[in-house]
Design a protein around this motif. Structure first.
Motif, PDB file in Angstrom:
ATOM      1  N   LEU A  51      41.268 -11.783 -22.165  1.00  0.00           N
ATOM      2  CA  LEU A  51      40.078 -12.102 -21.380  1.00  0.00           C
ATOM      3  C   LEU A  51      38.982 -11.048 -21.532  1.00  0.00           C
ATOM      4  O   LEU A  51      37.796 -11.368 -21.512  1.00  0.00           O
ATOM      5  N   PHE A  74      36.346 -11.972 -14.711  1.00  0.00           N
ATOM      6  CA  PHE A  74      37.522 -12.544 -15.365  1.00  0.00           C
ATOM      7  C   PHE A  74      37.934 -13.859 -14.707  1.00  0.00           C
ATOM      8  O   PHE A  74      38.387 -14.787 -15.372  1.00  0.00           O
ATOM      9  N   GLY A  78      38.298 -17.313 -16.603  1.00  0.00           N
ATOM     10  CA  GLY A  78      39.541 -18.097 -16.525  1.00  0.00           C
ATOM     11  C   GLY A  78      39.274 -19.524 -16.087  1.00  0.00           C
ATOM     12  O   GLY A  78      39.852 -20.479 -16.642  1.00  0.00           O
TER      13      GLY A  78
END
Length: 188
Positions: A51, A74, A78
């Motif tokens: 990531l 993040f 995601g």
């Protein structure tokens, strides 16, 4: 809205890489960001990136937060990687519907991205034994139903003791909020 969903039209703000066309009332690919995001998704699907690599690539490509101009978090990345909109579907009220918008990636590539996300996820294997907490996520309190948590206490002599107790997150205090040693917990 139900009629639009039946026709495959997404009734919300367009995700990154797309824009809401004001006159046609459809979602169209964005001229600048569509190809950039597509190449980043294709690279991530190969399985070599994490990531943080996606975040760096998106920042270099100019895909940053709209309000503050900072790199995307993040959690946002995601969610973006798990969004079925990019392969041509969308979720409305918990159901997946086939959209009429132009997909960015194929369903096969989307599945590869999901596998990569699972591979780079936080590994839980061995954590319980490594820390010595054998019964985490295993038992619940009989009185209030909350999870049992573990604590380690180290004496000045260096002896280590593991205790289990109710997490007691509720507004009313749990009457059984007492510590139980691991040896007694094992016997039970």
């Amino acid at each position: 809205i139900r009629e639009k969903v039946r026709r495959g039209i997404f009734c919300s703000k367009a995700p990154l890489g797309y824009f809401n066309h004001p006159t046609l009332r459809t979602i169209e690919p964005h001229k600048k960001t569509f190809s950039k995001l597509k190449s980043i998704l294709e690279e991530f699907a190969k399985g070599d990136w994490e990531l943080a690599d996606v975040q760096r690539a998106m920042t270099r490509a100019g895909l940053v937060g709209q309000r503050n101009g900072k790199p995307l978090a993040f959690a946002t990345i995601g969610d973006l990687l798990r969004n079925p909109f990019y392969y041509g579907a969308f979720v409305h009220k918990g159901e997946v519907h086939q959209g009429i918008h132009q997909p960015m990636i194929s369903k096969k590539m989307f599945d590869q991205i999901q596998e990569t996300l699972l591979d780079i996820g936080k590994p839980n294997n061995g954590y319980r034994k490594q820390k010595g907490f054998l019964f985490l996520n295993f038992a619940r309190c009989a009185s209030c139903g909350y999870a049992i948590t573990a604590e380690r206490h180290i004496k000045r002599s260096g002896l280590k003791f593991h205790y289990y107790r109710c997490t007691d997150r509720g507004k009313s205090r749990c009457p059984d909020r007492i510590f139980t040693r691991q040896e007694k917990f094992e016997a039970e």
